[in-house]
Design an enzyme around this catalytic site. Structure first.
Site, PDB file in Angstrom:
ATOM      1  N   VAL A  44      13.200  -0.311  -2.303  1.00 44.00           N
ATOM      2  CA  VAL A  44      11.766  -0.202  -2.061  1.00 44.00           C
ATOM      3  C   VAL A  44      11.373  -1.021  -0.829  1.00 44.00           C
ATOM      4  O   VAL A  44      10.597  -0.577   0.022  1.00 44.00           O
ATOM      5  CB  VAL A  44      10.967  -0.656  -3.297  1.00 44.00           C
ATOM      6  N   CYS A  45      11.927  -2.220  -0.728  1.00 44.58           N
ATOM      7  CA  CYS A  45      11.606  -3.097   0.403  1.00 44.58           C
ATOM      8  C   CYS A  45      11.997  -2.466   1.736  1.00 44.58           C
ATOM      9  O   CYS A  45      11.274  -2.592   2.737  1.00 44.58           O
ATOM     10  CB  CYS A  45      12.321  -4.427   0.255  1.00 44.58           C
ATOM     11  N   THR A  46      13.123  -1.797   1.760  1.00 45.24           N
ATOM     12  CA  THR A  46      13.576  -1.171   3.008  1.00 45.24           C
ATOM     13  C   THR A  46      12.597  -0.096   3.459  1.00 45.24           C
ATOM     14  O   THR A  46      12.258   0.008   4.636  1.00 45.24           O
ATOM     15  CB  THR A  46      14.980  -0.580   2.820  1.00 45.24           C
TER      16      THR A  46
END
Length: 216
Positions: A44-46
């Site tokens: 998700v962070c990417t």
């Protein structure tokens, strides 16, 4: 410490993949967005960091700097940015804080209700929640958003909120779902006469709901 809207942000000096920065000096005369994420090399962070990178020109148009925060180290940040660019298609030129000791996460109240810092930690350990702070040139918090680890943020909405904040700094308010170019609201404390003198024609919908053209 719990930050609230209109609080001045802590004037920390922190390590980043762009070198050491002092937060107040870094903000300078600009607007700023500080956003945290649980851990480098996570899915998700990417996608989120890719979205921020794609909006690079939009941040610049609004005189706004962006700064990521992570518990991982500088070298991990540099390696991870290769993945971010591959996924998002844009180079992430903004800095990411290496907050291994959680100094910034604690100062900005970015941690969930319970957290630990074990060896071999996973994204679920010591994980900053997905916090967003929009900071004004006066170094004060103008807006805060907090998401859980599992829900990716909508950076188009963050951009819209930034537009609303910059518009409201001109002495008006913005209605629900407002977008750039649409009419804005006259604050209740401003008389209709004063609003007409300052903004032009006033459209009165209710005694307490008055619209004017958005000021330049």
């Amino acid at each position: 410490m719990v930050l609230r809207i209109n609080d001045t942000i802590p004037n920390l000096t922190v390590p980043t993949d762009h070198g050491e920065i002092n937060l107040h000096d870094w903000v300078g005369d600009s607007w700023a967005i500080i956003f945290s994420h649980p851990k480098d090399f996570t899915p998700v962070c990417t996608t989120e960091f890719g979205a921020v990178a794609q909006l690079g020109d939009e941040w610049a148009k609004r005189n706004t700097k962006v700064l990521g925060v992570s518990v991982d180290g500088v070298e991990d940040h540099k390696k991870w940015k290769v993945d971010i660019e591959a996924v998002g298609g844009s180079r992430p030129d903004f800095a990411i804080v290496a907050d291994a000791g959680l100094e910034m996460a604690k100062a900005f109240d970015m941690l969930p209700a319970e957290y630990v810092l074990p060896d071999g930690r996973t994204p679920a350990d010591s994980a900053t929640v997905r916090s967003v702070f929009i900071i004004g040139p006066d170094k004060q918090v103008k807006l805060m958003m907090t998401y859980p680890m599992t829900v990716g943020r909508n950076f188009a909405e963050i951009l819209r909120a930034l537009d609303g904040l910059q518009m409201s700094a001109k002495g008006v308010a913005t209605p629900a779902d407002w977008a750039v170019g649409e009419d804005v609201i006259v604050p209740p404390a401003v008389t209709t006469e004063d609003a007409e003198n300052k903004f032009g024609a006033v459209k009165t919908v209710l005694p307490y709901l008055r619209y004017v053209n958005a000021p330049n």
